[in-house]
Design a protein around this motif. Structure first.
Motif, PDB file in Angstrom:
ATOM      1  N   ARG A  62      32.780 -21.402 -72.202  1.00 51.20           N
ATOM      2  CA  ARG A  62      34.113 -21.363 -71.586  1.00 51.20           C
ATOM      3  C   ARG A  62      35.173 -20.915 -72.575  1.00 51.20           C
ATOM      4  O   ARG A  62      36.287 -21.432 -72.604  1.00 51.20           O
ATOM      5  CB  ARG A  62      34.480 -22.723 -70.993  1.00 51.20           C
ATOM      6  CG  ARG A  62      33.571 -23.206 -69.872  1.00 51.20           C
ATOM      7  CD  ARG A  62      33.883 -24.628 -69.460  1.00 51.20           C
ATOM      8  NE  ARG A  62      35.298 -24.804 -69.180  1.00 51.20           N
ATOM      9  CZ  ARG A  62      35.999 -25.886 -69.528  1.00 51.20           C
ATOM     10  NH1 ARG A  62      35.425 -26.873 -70.179  1.00 51.20           N
ATOM     11  NH2 ARG A  62      37.286 -25.976 -69.216  1.00 51.20           N
ATOM     12  N   GLN A  63      34.839 -19.906 -73.377  1.00 48.70           N
ATOM     13  CA  GLN A  63      35.795 -19.306 -74.301  1.00 48.70           C
ATOM     14  C   GLN A  63      35.712 -17.788 -74.139  1.00 48.70           C
ATOM     15  O   GLN A  63      35.226 -17.073 -75.010  1.00 48.70           O
ATOM     16  CB  GLN A  63      35.491 -19.710 -75.746  1.00 48.70           C
ATOM     17  CG  GLN A  63      35.688 -21.182 -76.041  1.00 48.70           C
ATOM     18  CD  GLN A  63      35.477 -21.510 -77.510  1.00 48.70           C
ATOM     19  OE1 GLN A  63      35.164 -20.655 -78.329  1.00 48.70           O
ATOM     20  NE2 GLN A  63      35.634 -22.778 -77.857  1.00 48.70           N
ATOM     21  N   VAL A  64      36.175 -17.291 -73.010  1.00 48.40           N
ATOM     22  CA  VAL A  64      36.001 -15.880 -72.661  1.00 48.40           C
ATOM     23  C   VAL A  64      37.274 -15.101 -72.962  1.00 48.40           C
ATOM     24  O   VAL A  64      38.341 -15.396 -72.418  1.00 48.40           O
ATOM     25  CB  VAL A  64      35.649 -15.724 -71.173  1.00 48.40           C
ATOM     26  CG1 VAL A  64      35.203 -14.288 -70.894  1.00 48.40           C
ATOM     27  CG2 VAL A  64      34.552 -16.699 -70.767  1.00 48.40           C
ATOM     28  N   GLN A  65      37.157 -14.111 -73.838  1.00 45.07           N
ATOM     29  CA  GLN A  65      38.287 -13.275 -74.184  1.00 45.07           C
ATOM     30  C   GLN A  65      38.344 -12.045 -73.275  1.00 45.07           C
ATOM     31  O   GLN A  65      37.326 -11.577 -72.766  1.00 45.07           O
ATOM     32  CB  GLN A  65      38.179 -12.815 -75.640  1.00 45.07           C
ATOM     33  CG  GLN A  65      38.110 -13.950 -76.650  1.00 45.07           C
ATOM     34  CD  GLN A  65      39.357 -14.813 -76.624  1.00 45.07           C
ATOM     35  OE1 GLN A  65      40.474 -14.300 -76.634  1.00 45.07           O
ATOM     36  NE2 GLN A  65      39.165 -16.131 -76.598  1.00 45.07           N
ATOM     37  N   SER A  66      39.538 -11.513 -73.091  1.00 49.36           N
ATOM     38  CA  SER A  66      39.680 -10.315 -72.257  1.00 49.36           C
ATOM     39  C   SER A  66      38.973  -9.121 -72.880  1.00 49.36           C
ATOM     40  O   SER A  66      38.647  -8.158 -72.192  1.00 49.36           O
ATOM     41  CB  SER A  66      41.161  -9.998 -72.049  1.00 49.36           C
ATOM     42  OG  SER A  66      41.815  -9.764 -73.287  1.00 49.36           O
TER      43      SER A  66
ATOM     44  N   PRO B 111      38.666 -14.191 -67.213  1.00 51.25           N
ATOM     45  CA  PRO B 111      39.874 -13.377 -67.406  1.00 51.25           C
ATOM     46  C   PRO B 111      39.704 -11.961 -66.873  1.00 51.25           C
ATOM     47  O   PRO B 111      38.593 -11.496 -66.613  1.00 51.25           O
ATOM     48  CB  PRO B 111      40.024 -13.368 -68.926  1.00 51.25           C
ATOM     49  CG  PRO B 111      38.606 -13.400 -69.417  1.00 51.25           C
ATOM     50  CD  PRO B 111      37.879 -14.315 -68.453  1.00 51.25           C
ATOM     51  N   ILE B 112      40.818 -11.284 -66.728  1.00 52.94           N
ATOM     52  CA  ILE B 112      40.813  -9.869 -66.379  1.00 52.94           C
ATOM     53  C   ILE B 112      40.533  -9.083 -67.655  1.00 52.94           C
ATOM     54  O   ILE B 112      41.181  -9.319 -68.678  1.00 52.94           O
ATOM     55  CB  ILE B 112      42.169  -9.460 -65.778  1.00 52.94           C
ATOM     56  CG1 ILE B 112      42.431 -10.251 -64.499  1.00 52.94           C
ATOM     57  CG2 ILE B 112      42.213  -7.966 -65.506  1.00 52.94           C
ATOM     58  CD1 ILE B 112      43.845 -10.137 -63.989  1.00 52.94           C
TER      59      ILE B 112
ATOM     60  N   GLU C   7      54.286  -5.134 -76.221  1.00 51.99           N
ATOM     61  CA  GLU C   7      53.062  -4.359 -76.190  1.00 51.99           C
ATOM     62  C   GLU C   7      51.842  -5.219 -75.937  1.00 51.99           C
ATOM     63  O   GLU C   7      50.721  -4.724 -75.945  1.00 51.99           O
ATOM     64  CB  GLU C   7      52.884  -3.596 -77.514  1.00 51.99           C
ATOM     65  CG  GLU C   7      53.969  -2.560 -77.759  1.00 51.99           C
ATOM     66  CD  GLU C   7      53.740  -1.813 -79.044  1.00 51.99           C
ATOM     67  OE1 GLU C   7      52.790  -2.177 -79.775  1.00 51.99           O
ATOM     68  OE2 GLU C   7      54.501  -0.882 -79.339  1.00 51.99           O
ATOM     69  N   ARG C   8      52.044  -6.508 -75.719  1.00 50.09           N
ATOM     70  CA  ARG C   8      50.927  -7.420 -75.524  1.00 50.09           C
ATOM     71  C   ARG C   8      50.838  -7.832 -74.067  1.00 50.09           C
ATOM     72  O   ARG C   8      51.838  -7.981 -73.375  1.00 50.09           O
ATOM     73  CB  ARG C   8      51.088  -8.688 -76.373  1.00 50.09           C
ATOM     74  CG  ARG C   8      51.195  -8.411 -77.858  1.00 50.09           C
ATOM     75  CD  ARG C   8      49.886  -7.893 -78.420  1.00 50.09           C
ATOM     76  NE  ARG C   8      48.833  -8.884 -78.308  1.00 50.09           N
ATOM     77  CZ  ARG C   8      47.560  -8.638 -78.621  1.00 50.09           C
ATOM     78  NH1 ARG C   8      47.201  -7.439 -79.031  1.00 50.09           N
ATOM     79  NH2 ARG C   8      46.669  -9.593 -78.515  1.00 50.09           N
ATOM     80  N   ILE C   9      49.605  -8.032 -73.581  1.00 46.02           N
ATOM     81  CA  ILE C   9      49.386  -8.515 -72.220  1.00 46.02           C
ATOM     82  C   ILE C   9      49.273 -10.030 -72.283  1.00 46.02           C
ATOM     83  O   ILE C   9      48.372 -10.559 -72.927  1.00 46.02           O
ATOM     84  CB  ILE C   9      48.104  -7.921 -71.615  1.00 46.02           C
ATOM     85  CG1 ILE C   9      48.169  -6.392 -71.649  1.00 46.02           C
ATOM     86  CG2 ILE C   9      47.895  -8.400 -70.196  1.00 46.02           C
ATOM     87  CD1 ILE C   9      46.884  -5.733 -71.202  1.00 46.02           C
ATOM     88  N   PRO C  10      50.183 -10.757 -71.649  1.00 47.50           N
ATOM     89  CA  PRO C  10      50.136 -12.223 -71.743  1.00 47.50           C
ATOM     90  C   PRO C  10      48.965 -12.785 -70.955  1.00 47.50           C
ATOM     91  O   PRO C  10      48.494 -12.185 -69.999  1.00 47.50           O
ATOM     92  CB  PRO C  10      51.473 -12.654 -71.119  1.00 47.50           C
ATOM     93  CG  PRO C  10      51.781 -11.550 -70.141  1.00 47.50           C
ATOM     94  CD  PRO C  10      51.271 -10.287 -70.795  1.00 47.50           C
ATOM     95  N   ASN C  11      48.520 -13.953 -71.360  1.00 45.50           N
ATOM     96  CA  ASN C  11      47.459 -14.666 -70.631  1.00 45.50           C
ATOM     97  C   ASN C  11      46.228 -13.798 -70.406  1.00 45.50           C
ATOM     98  O   ASN C  11      45.570 -13.876 -69.377  1.00 45.50           O
ATOM     99  CB  ASN C  11      47.979 -15.159 -69.283  1.00 45.50           C
ATOM    100  CG  ASN C  11      49.098 -16.166 -69.427  1.00 45.50           C
ATOM    101  OD1 ASN C  11      49.020 -17.047 -70.268  1.00 45.50           O
ATOM    102  ND2 ASN C  11      50.146 -16.018 -68.631  1.00 45.50           N
ATOM    103  N   LYS C  12      45.928 -12.935 -71.359  1.00 45.72           N
ATOM    104  CA  LYS C  12      44.751 -12.069 -71.259  1.00 45.72           C
ATOM    105  C   LYS C  12      44.774 -11.222 -69.982  1.00 45.72           C
ATOM    106  O   LYS C  12      43.753 -10.993 -69.346  1.00 45.72           O
ATOM    107  CB  LYS C  12      43.467 -12.896 -71.316  1.00 45.72           C
ATOM    108  CG  LYS C  12      43.335 -13.748 -72.571  1.00 45.72           C
ATOM    109  CD  LYS C  12      42.059 -14.580 -72.537  1.00 45.72           C
ATOM    110  CE  LYS C  12      41.954 -15.466 -73.755  1.00 45.72           C
ATOM    111  NZ  LYS C  12      40.764 -16.326 -73.742  1.00 45.72           N
ATOM    112  N   GLY C  13      45.950 -10.743 -69.603  1.00 48.83           N
ATOM    113  CA  GLY C  13      46.065  -9.880 -68.433  1.00 48.83           C
ATOM    114  C   GLY C  13      46.254 -10.630 -67.141  1.00 48.83           C
ATOM    115  O   GLY C  13      46.386 -10.006 -66.088  1.00 48.83           O
TER     116      GLY C  13
END
Length: 464
Positions: free
Chosen positions: A95-99, A436-437, A452-458
């Motif tokens: 349960r540690q999934v990065q975009s 995540p997306i 330039e960053r996508i919050p909350n992993k998109g």
């Protein structure tokens, strides 16, 4: 009552060529049937077959590395535990999934492709003046289930883009979790409104509609939606041994590759899928995983051609039982669950056609349940029954999220938590409660941004 979607190589089956050897050497847009190449209604089966094939890939996976939602949702929750060293899947299990997770990008794309193909097929039936065709009903229900899977398994904020006949993208706006379920219901409603819908198509759309209504917390409406669905109804996604693309993806990654096994009390909060020895989750306790460590092998899908249930009468009864729970009718809920446990048709539907010799499912173990003394106990019993009846069909993640969202349970008491351990691999569970997306969706100008960053992993948010 039973129907199937056979996994098809759509492009190969759809368009034949004349016996001209020169033309065989001239190939454009490999593996793609361009909309402009379809000029009349005789080619509508091309679009439907493509949508069915794409949905099979997205839902139950393939033998070509496509995990499918049934696999990845099971790994993320407490159904499966990893017994390999694939880092990106290890993150899913913890349960540690990065975009940026490369595995997740392909899985998201498969479901996006299935949704788009189903909607494109539906539109083509309208374009060629066949809005009431049986094939359009199938396309609409596939689209409905695609939106449902997005809403149950992914974070809030999934964008749904479209591709026109000139291959130009119209970027979609992100939809909230509730909006995704609303989109699903709209598809099911459209299918149900078509004259001449068959009994099994109606039942499929009704179960899909009930499922999405349940996700929205409209419990009585959900029960009403499935009230007429017979217990013997079953709609399956059919796999085949014809080609690796058509293999059952759960069989591929468990039995054929040993990538993960059946989990047991994973992370302390997980259900006892192994030690319960419940006949609805058959397994081989002596199997070894990819790392040669113990890895209980699921036998719900014991062969590459095993079938995967998309919706059935069992799920309909479980929806009715939950509506009874929400009304405080614990006796009625228990009676519904006990009738299901004792029903010979329901039991037969959970017997794999190709269960290996020497393995048996003793359904006499499904003894009558006692009426729970409290609402909390009744809730736990209902969700346990759902988990065992619907094991390995991409329902568990949606149910765990609902326990947090609709029943106010802390995520740390629902999902596997604390110290992670699997055949010597250690770590710590993260706090993710959904997928995540992928970062690829950052190319969509409608994706929320801060600088330039996508919050909350998109995602709009990562809430349950």
């Amino acid at each position: 009552m039973r129907n199937t979607y056979r996994a098809l190589g759509a492009a190969a089956l759809a368009l034949g060529t004349a016996c001209n050897t020169d033309s065989l050497l001239r190939v454009t847009d490999q593996d793609v049937v361009r909309p402009t190449a379809v000029s009349d209604s005789t080619s509508l089966p091309v679009f439907l077959a493509g949508a069915q094939s794409d949905f099979q890939t997205a839902f139950s996976g393939t033998g070509l590395g496509n995990e499918g939602q049934a696999n990845i949702a099971g790994l993320f929750t407490d159904e499966f535990i990893q017994t390999e060293s694939f880092a990106s899947r290890f993150d899913v299990d913890r349960r540690q999934v990065q975009s940026e997770n490369g595995t997740m990008a392909g899985i998201f794309l498969d479901l996006s492709r299935a949704r788009a193909a189903a909607e494109r097929a539906s539109a083509q039936y309208v374009k060629f003046n066949q809005p009431n065709a049986s094939g359009r009903i199938d396309a609409l229900t596939l689209a409905g289930f695609s939106y449902t899977l997005f809403g149950e398994n992914y974070c809030s904020g999934v964008p749904f883009s479209t591709l026109d006949e000139n291959n130009q993208i119209t970027y979609g706006q992100p939809q909230t979790t509730s909006q995704m379920f609303g989109s699903a219901i709209a598809k099911f409603d459209s299918a149900l409104a078509i004259p001449g819908i068959s009994a099994d198509q109606r039942a499929l759309a009704q179960v899909g509609r009930g499922r999405a209504l349940l996700d929205l917390g409209r419990f009585d409406d959900a029960a009403a939606a499935v009230a007429s669905v017979p217990i013997g109804f079953q709609w399956i996604i059919e796999s085949s041994s014809n080609s690796a693309r058509q293999y059952n993806g759960v069989w591929e990654l468990t039995a054929n590759e040993g990538r993960w096994g059946v989990a047991d009390r994973e992370g302390g909060n997980g259900l006892d899928f192994v030690t319960a020895e419940d006949p609805r989750v058959p397994f081989d306790a002596g199997a070894l995983g990819f790392d040669n460590g113990p890895s209980p092998l699921q036998l719900k899908y014991p062969d590459r051609s095993s079938l995967t249930v998309l919706a059935d009468g069992i799920e309909a009864k479980l929806i009715v039982a939950e509506a009874q729970l929400r009304r405080g009718d614990r006796a009625g809920m228990t009676a519904t669950l006990n009738a299901l446990r004792a029903d010979p048709t329901a039991r037969e539907q959970r017997v794999p056609a190709d269960l290996p010799t020497g393995f048996e499912q003793d359904f006499s173990a499904l003894v009558p349940l006692a009426v729970p003394a409290t609402q909390d106990a009744a809730r736990d019993l209902l969700f346990r029954e759902r988990a065992f009846w619907l094991f390995g069909t991409s329902h568990r993640l949606g149910d765990m999220r609902r326990l947090v969202r609709q029943y106010a349970r802390p995520a740390s008491s629902v999902f596997p938590s604390g110290n992670y351990l699997s055949n010597g691999r250690t770590g710590t569970y993260g706090t993710d409660v959904n997928l995540p997306i992928p970062i690829d969706e950052g190319n969509n100008p409608n994706t929320p941004r801060t600088g330039e960053r996508i919050p909350n992993k998109g995602c709009i948010d990562r809430n349950a």
